[in-house]
Each structure stands twice: as C-alpha cells, then as structure tokens.
Design a protein around this motif. Sequence first.
Motif, mmCIF file in Angstrom:
data_model
loop_
_atom_site.group_PDB
_atom_site.id
_atom_site.type_symbol
_atom_site.label_atom_id
_atom_site.label_comp_id
_atom_site.label_asym_id
_atom_site.label_seq_id
_atom_site.Cartn_x
_atom_site.Cartn_y
_atom_site.Cartn_z
ATOM 1 N N UNK A 109 -6.530 -26.256 -13.176
ATOM 2 C CA UNK A 109 -5.212 -26.863 -13.318
ATOM 3 C C UNK A 109 -4.054 -25.923 -13.016
ATOM 4 N N UNK A 110 -4.332 -24.653 -12.743
ATOM 5 C CA UNK A 110 -3.263 -23.690 -12.499
ATOM 6 C C UNK A 110 -3.787 -22.285 -12.681
ATOM 7 N N UNK A 111 -2.879 -21.341 -12.878
ATOM 8 C CA UNK A 111 -3.298 -19.950 -13.016
ATOM 9 C C UNK A 111 -2.731 -19.364 -14.303
ATOM 10 N N UNK A 112 -3.326 -18.245 -14.732
ATOM 11 C CA UNK A 112 -2.849 -17.514 -15.901
ATOM 12 C C UNK A 112 -2.806 -16.027 -15.577
ATOM 13 N N UNK A 113 -1.954 -15.315 -16.293
ATOM 14 C CA UNK A 113 -1.880 -13.857 -16.204
ATOM 15 C C UNK A 113 -2.005 -13.318 -17.610
#
Length: 327
Positions: free
Chosen positions: A315-319
């Motif tokens: 669903x998206x990216x994370x950092x």
Amino acid sequence: MVAPLPISSPAIGSGLVPVVAYIFPLSAKDKVSPPSVIGVAGFVTDNSSRGFAVGGQLYLKENTYRITSGFARGDVNYNIYGTGTAAGLKLPLNQTGQAFFGELLRRVGWKFFAGPRFLTGHSLITVRPNDASNFPIPPDVGIQTTLTAIGAQLTRDTSPNRFYPISGTYFTFTADFFSQALGSKYSFQSYKTTFDKYESLSKNQVLAYNAHFCATGGNPPFYGNCIYGTNNELRGYVAGQYFTRYMLATQLEYRLALPKRFGLVAFGGVGEVIPGEGQLYGKQKFLPSGGGGLRFQLSKKYHVNLRADIAQGRDGHTFGLGVGEAF
C-alpha cells in the motif's frame, strides 16, 4: 551508546527518539555469559505523540539465567484503517497508558532456555476529531482498560553475537494468557514464534533469514491482535493498517559490512493477513515487501549498528530508524 534518532513514521509523525544504552559484563569473572544491556529511550513527534521506555536484559551465573524487564509509558496518536463499507477511511485515535513486563529464563539443556513471564498494563483510548462517520468504533473506546497476563517462553540461540549474528540460528516461542481472573478486562491468548538463520558468505557478507508466526485466541481488544509494522516482521507497512487474528511473514536480508563502520543491506519478504471469524478490522491479503538500508556501527566492540531502512509494501512505503538489526 548514545543515539539521538530522528523518526519519520506514517503512523505517529516525525520527531526524535533519543536512545541511551549501556552494554557490560555483569561479572568480570564470568567468561561464559553474553554481555548484559540496560537502556532508556524516549520519543516525541509533531503529531503530539510522546513517551518513554526503560528496560534491561541481564545474563547471570555463566549464562544459566536470563532476566528481562521493562516499563513503558506513552501518549500516542495513531490511525486505524477500515475495510468493507469503511474501506479507504481511517479513524484517528489517541491512546494513553503504561505497561510493565518481566521474564525469568533458565537454561534447561542443549542451549534451550525456558521460564515464566508476566505482563500488566492499562490504557485509555479516545477518538480524535475526524469526519469518518461510517467507521465502526472499537468497543473499548472511552473505557480505562487493564490487561494482565502470565505466560511462558522457550528460546534457543546459537549465534556467536546476538547484536550482529554471522552464523547459527535463533528460535523463540512465547505464549501469554490474559485472564479476567488476573484483573484483565479481556480474556484471550497470544502465541508467537520466530525462527532466524544466519550464514556467512564471506568475512564481510551475511545472509539472514527470518520466519514469524503470530496467533490470538479468545476475545482480545483490537490492539491485542497481531499487528503488522510493529516489530520488523515485515517492513513496508504502517502500524495500524493490518490488525489480524493470524499473521505469517518470512523475509531474507543480505548484509554487507563496509569500511569506516558503514554497512549496506537489501531485503525482501512476503506475508499473509488471516483474519479470524467476526474480526472487526482487516481482510485476508497477500503482503509483499522489499527494500534496502544503511548501517553505521555505534559500538565497534560489540558490532551494534544504527539501522536506517526504507521499504516498499503493498500500500505504500515506510522509512524507519533503530538500534540493532531488524532480526
């Protein structure tokens, strides 16, 4: 070790996480036990979330006993995500509370450790101002909730350095039993098992494998279920998006140590969301994940790394930033 970590999380916003930890041998005469650790960490973000935690892990009597204990207190703003008629919506919540955890393990043979554990805490959840009128409200909103559990753990670790494993395996199984007889508002069970394997490809290259399974039984609150995005079981997912009765995830990571205390990693994995009958949030989904990261040695003696990872999920990216390896 001192590490003032910046944080940028889709779940709780951007801010700072100061970490202070001390690694030391508990006894100078004990040449068998791994080094013990005590530490404290805090966090504050721009969405008004804040909190702190203090804890430690002690190794005693030539690695015969292991004692782990911790206390945490927080005031956290986060979102949970809807499905079905509420798909595409998110409900902003505030949760305040505190928790205490303690565990005592004893070596029982063949490098296995086993022993009891205890967990207790309380929290209050409220809904923050929003326009998600069709979102189902969790049943325990506005109620001071206490959760108390007794449990047990079985674990085995054959890696030569738990901070940066280059060979060997790690296995753990935990079972926690929350009961109204102990003063808990909810009666339910939580089971988790993890298996890691490490293989050195060369002096500076390591291939690490991780498998994780989580299951809950009984009638837990929504935050008592398995939650993707909280313990690096599959990076690339925002904590709060997938609450599930059963969770399965596996991942592979390549680690390269570079000169000047730096390092690089690349990782990929897959997971599965498996809701239980009547679960309020989430539906069955296949979850892929992949990404890479940078490492910097905070401690050359014990090879403890500062971790910075960026990951892409369904669903998206994370950092994320942290101290120590993801697994």
